[in-house]
Design a protein around this motif. Structure first.
Motif, PDB file in Angstrom:
ATOM      1  N   TYR A 100       0.838  -1.209   0.000  1.00 53.56           N
ATOM      2  CA  TYR A 100       0.000   0.000   0.000  1.00 53.56           C
ATOM      3  C   TYR A 100       0.871   1.256   0.000  1.00 53.56           C
ATOM      4  O   TYR A 100       0.589   2.228  -0.711  1.00 53.56           O
ATOM      5  N   LYS A 101       1.936   1.244   0.780  1.00 50.14           N
ATOM      6  CA  LYS A 101       2.827   2.400   0.876  1.00 50.14           C
ATOM      7  C   LYS A 101       3.445   2.713  -0.480  1.00 50.14           C
ATOM      8  O   LYS A 101       3.441   3.863  -0.932  1.00 50.14           O
ATOM      9  N   TYR A 102       3.957   1.703  -1.154  1.00 43.42           N
ATOM     10  CA  TYR A 102       4.593   1.926  -2.445  1.00 43.42           C
ATOM     11  C   TYR A 102       3.566   2.241  -3.526  1.00 43.42           C
ATOM     12  O   TYR A 102       3.855   2.981  -4.475  1.00 43.42           O
ATOM     13  N   ALA A 103       2.362   1.693  -3.385  1.00 44.22           N
ATOM     14  CA  ALA A 103       1.304   1.996  -4.352  1.00 44.22           C
ATOM     15  C   ALA A 103       0.988   3.486  -4.343  1.00 44.22           C
ATOM     16  O   ALA A 103       0.837   4.118  -5.397  1.00 44.22           O
ATOM     17  N   GLN A 104       0.895   4.061  -3.150  1.00 40.75           N
ATOM     18  CA  GLN A 104       0.628   5.497  -3.046  1.00 40.75           C
ATOM     19  C   GLN A 104       1.725   6.316  -3.719  1.00 40.75           C
ATOM     20  O   GLN A 104       1.452   7.288  -4.418  1.00 40.75           O
TER      21      GLN A 104
END
Length: 338
Positions: free
Chosen positions: A118-122
């Protein structure tokens, strides 16, 4: 994005109701990036329609803007034009950072690391021509005006506040202050919650107002010196000085008086210094714009969102009810809101 001066600036928490009947010139790209980053599924995938088109930005525009207008706020979106050549290194770094985040997102998904994914997706969020075009179509259908800046959107927003056509510049970044915006608002949201960047955590937030003159007086500097502080820290147009944070930059500017004297004392230089300073003080802006808030084109909104992008007709209709109520049933010009 933008210069990091948050620790130095004087911010005042206010209520959303304080902006009723106020015109806010919103940095469009800044806001679209927020929506693309935040409005995602649990695995980090952005919202998409059945054809695979990203729709997170459209969801954010519809639901947040309809709620803000219901609160009496008059938004106008300001889109970036052509960036200055001196911004090219920053743009290239951002492109590379998003590509790296995309690879790490895919890797984290394969390894079943949900929080990491999720962190890298953002961080992989990007704006393309289709996202901009659809955003403009939706704003037009919603009856919300937008302005095309010749260069930086935050500079154009600042000009509109200086001229008196808008009450505030709206952005999460601080560059509008460097461009001379008398008043800037951050955290312009109805929910009172904000997702922390790159984290699956929400914190309570309230709108924050920064007034340029009050900020300068509190820091004991001029606007030119505020720009010098930013140049020490690093802006979109220069790398900044090694190991110089905002507080140390403020101390140096107060000791030496200007960035030129600071650089001389260090035996250092900033390429294109005069050009960058002049760009902040006298940015390219357009005076050719009109601000008209119109009654939403219900059929156009439903066609774009529901027929083309699979939005829920019931939810869209409820948002349209807010827009229609706030529009007063007809076209409104800027003067009629004062």
């Amino acid at each position: 994005m933008g210069v990091d001066l948050g620790d130095l600036l004087k911010k005042k928490s206010v209520e959303l109701s304080d902006f009723s009947s106020k015109v806010i010139a919103i940095d469009a790209y800044n806001t679209l990036y927020q929506f693309l980053s935040i409005i995602r599924q649990k695995d980090g995938t952005p919202l998409k329609d059945s054809k695979g088109n990203i729709t997170s930005h459209l969801s954010g525009l519809l639901y947040r803007m309809s709620s803000l207008m219901e609160a009496g706020i008059r938004p106008v979106f300001v889109f970036d034009g052509k960036p200055p050549q001196m911004k090219s290194p920053t743009i290239e770094k951002r492109v590379q950072a998003r590509e790296n985040a995309q690879m790490k997102w895919e890797q984290a998904q394969e390894e079943g690391l949900a929080e990491e994914a999720y962190k890298y997706a953002q961080a992989s969020s990007r704006i393309d021509a289709t996202i901009v075009e659809d955003s403009r179509k939706l704003l037009n259908a919603m009856g919300i005006p937008f302005v095309d800046a010749p260069s930086e959107g935050e500079a154009q927003a600042a000009y509109m506040v200086i001229k008196g056509d808008a009450d505030y510049a709206g952005s999460q970044d601080y560059d509008s202050l460097l461009f001379g915006a008398p008043r800037v608002v951050r955290n312009l949201t109805v929910s009172g919650k904000r997702k922390l960047p790159k984290k699956n955590l929400y914190v309570d937030v309230k709108p924050e107002v920064m007034e340029l003159e009050e900020t300068l007086a509190g820091m004991g500097v001029t606007r030119e010196q505020l720009i010098d502080i930013a140049l020490c820290v690093g802006t979109d147009y220069n790398q900044g000085l090694a190991n110089i944070g905002p507080r140390k930059a403020l101390k140096l500017v107060k000791e030496h008086g200007s960035i030129e004297k600071i650089l001389s004392s260090m035996g250092n230089e900033i390429p294109d210094l005069d050009i960058i300073k002049d760009f902040f003080m006298n940015p390219p802006v357009t005076k050719d714009y009109g601000l008209n808030w119109k009654k939403p084109k219900t059929d156009s909104v439903l066609e774009l969102l529901c027929d083309e992008h699979d939005f829920s007709r019931e939810r869209v209709s409820k948002a349209l009810e807010k827009l229609e109520a706030s529009s007063g049933g007809g076209q409104k010009t800027l003067d009629s809101w004062f």
